[in-house]
Write a protein that holds these residues in place. Sequence first.
Motif, mmCIF file in Angstrom:
data_model
loop_
_atom_site.group_PDB
_atom_site.id
_atom_site.type_symbol
_atom_site.label_atom_id
_atom_site.label_comp_id
_atom_site.label_asym_id
_atom_site.label_seq_id
_atom_site.Cartn_x
_atom_site.Cartn_y
_atom_site.Cartn_z
ATOM 1 N N GLU A 92 32.506 32.040 -29.606
ATOM 2 C CA GLU A 92 32.335 33.717 -29.232
ATOM 3 C C GLU A 92 33.880 33.966 -29.354
ATOM 4 O OE1 GLU A 92 30.519 34.773 -26.068
ATOM 5 O OE2 GLU A 92 28.998 33.701 -26.014
ATOM 6 N N LEU A 93 34.724 33.019 -28.969
ATOM 7 C CA LEU A 93 35.931 33.195 -28.915
ATOM 8 C C LEU A 93 36.617 33.625 -30.394
ATOM 9 C CD1 LEU A 93 37.155 31.686 -25.793
ATOM 10 C CD2 LEU A 93 37.534 34.302 -26.665
ATOM 11 N N GLU A 94 36.217 32.420 -30.886
ATOM 12 C CA GLU A 94 36.383 31.897 -32.391
ATOM 13 C C GLU A 94 36.170 33.080 -33.238
ATOM 14 O OE1 GLU A 94 34.906 29.672 -36.404
ATOM 15 O OE2 GLU A 94 35.211 28.067 -34.101
ATOM 16 N N ALA A 95 34.576 33.642 -33.360
ATOM 17 C CA ALA A 95 34.544 35.091 -33.749
ATOM 18 C C ALA A 95 34.999 35.857 -33.472
ATOM 19 C CB ALA A 95 32.710 35.164 -33.488
ATOM 20 N N ALA A 96 35.834 36.205 -31.983
ATOM 21 C CA ALA A 96 36.509 37.143 -31.914
ATOM 22 C C ALA A 96 37.176 37.792 -32.716
ATOM 23 C CB ALA A 96 36.490 37.518 -30.852
ATOM 24 N N MET A 97 38.342 36.698 -32.767
ATOM 25 C CA MET A 97 39.282 36.252 -33.188
ATOM 26 C C MET A 97 39.694 36.692 -35.118
ATOM 27 S SD MET A 97 40.970 32.956 -31.392
ATOM 28 C CE MET A 97 40.827 32.536 -29.691
ATOM 29 N N LEU A 148 39.758 33.329 -20.092
ATOM 30 C CA LEU A 148 39.075 32.674 -21.180
ATOM 31 C C LEU A 148 40.208 32.704 -21.909
ATOM 32 C CD1 LEU A 148 36.212 35.413 -21.946
ATOM 33 C CD2 LEU A 148 36.285 32.762 -21.828
ATOM 34 N N MET A 149 41.986 32.807 -20.822
ATOM 35 C CA MET A 149 43.105 32.435 -22.176
ATOM 36 C C MET A 149 43.611 31.484 -22.517
ATOM 37 S SD MET A 149 44.273 35.758 -22.548
ATOM 38 C CE MET A 149 45.465 35.248 -23.290
ATOM 39 N N GLN A 150 43.354 30.347 -21.456
ATOM 40 C CA GLN A 150 43.108 28.966 -21.722
ATOM 41 C C GLN A 150 42.486 28.171 -23.034
ATOM 42 O OE1 GLN A 150 45.941 26.891 -22.004
ATOM 43 N NE2 GLN A 150 46.644 28.098 -20.347
ATOM 44 N N PRO A 151 40.751 28.647 -22.918
ATOM 45 C CA PRO A 151 39.867 28.490 -24.238
ATOM 46 C C PRO A 151 40.572 28.873 -25.483
ATOM 47 C CG PRO A 151 38.417 29.020 -21.964
ATOM 48 C CD PRO A 151 39.893 28.971 -21.952
ATOM 49 N N ALA A 152 40.897 30.439 -24.876
ATOM 50 C CA ALA A 152 41.508 31.463 -26.480
ATOM 51 C C ALA A 152 42.372 30.766 -27.304
ATOM 52 C CB ALA A 152 41.503 32.377 -25.707
ATOM 53 N N ARG A 153 43.014 30.023 -25.910
ATOM 54 C CA ARG A 153 44.942 29.483 -27.160
ATOM 55 C C ARG A 153 44.101 28.061 -27.635
ATOM 56 N NH1 ARG A 153 50.477 29.005 -25.732
ATOM 57 N NH2 ARG A 153 51.127 26.884 -25.504
ATOM 58 N N MET A 174 32.055 21.786 -29.572
ATOM 59 C CA MET A 174 32.456 23.514 -29.376
ATOM 60 C C MET A 174 31.022 24.620 -28.462
ATOM 61 S SD MET A 174 33.654 26.612 -31.862
ATOM 62 C CE MET A 174 33.169 25.739 -33.312
ATOM 63 N N SER A 175 31.981 24.945 -27.697
ATOM 64 C CA SER A 175 30.715 25.390 -26.568
ATOM 65 C C SER A 175 30.414 26.790 -27.239
ATOM 66 C CB SER A 175 31.477 25.342 -25.170
ATOM 67 O OG SER A 175 32.360 26.739 -24.883
ATOM 68 N N GLU A 176 29.892 27.927 -26.201
ATOM 69 C CA GLU A 176 29.404 28.546 -26.892
ATOM 70 C C GLU A 176 30.793 30.251 -26.199
ATOM 71 O OE1 GLU A 176 25.924 31.985 -25.493
ATOM 72 O OE2 GLU A 176 25.575 30.094 -24.798
ATOM 73 N N ARG A 177 30.607 29.818 -25.264
ATOM 74 C CA ARG A 177 32.483 30.543 -25.340
ATOM 75 C C ARG A 177 32.968 30.273 -26.578
ATOM 76 N NH1 ARG A 177 31.266 34.832 -22.877
ATOM 77 N NH2 ARG A 177 31.509 35.026 -20.368
ATOM 78 N N GLU A 178 34.079 29.132 -27.014
ATOM 79 C CA GLU A 178 34.485 29.262 -27.643
ATOM 80 C C GLU A 178 34.413 29.687 -28.941
ATOM 81 O OE1 GLU A 178 36.929 25.097 -26.437
ATOM 82 O OE2 GLU A 178 34.915 25.004 -27.139
#
Length: 88
Positions: free
Chosen positions: A7-12, A45-50, A1-5
């Motif tokens: 970060e997105l997971e933690a934010a969600m 980031l919307m596609q990685p967020a999905r 999992m990438s760093e951005r993913e």
Amino acid sequence: MSEREQELEAAMLRLVAQRGPDKTVCPSEAARAVGGDHPDGWGPLMQPARKVAVRLMKEGRLVITRKGRPVDPDDFRGVYRLRLPPEG
């Protein structure tokens, strides 16, 4: 999992927890929390967020809804929201 993913997971997870049971969060809120308010920051980031949301739903850590109902994480389209899974 990438760093951005990550970060997105933690934010969600933080946003749905803050919102509480039976309340939903738009995935763009998580993208904005990671990428900032400018569309050039959060838009990509919307596609990685999905992708992250689908994984979290499959893990039972959140629920993806469309028109207020849970979706099949492998087959949904359009606007969706995120919420905590039911207690139990």
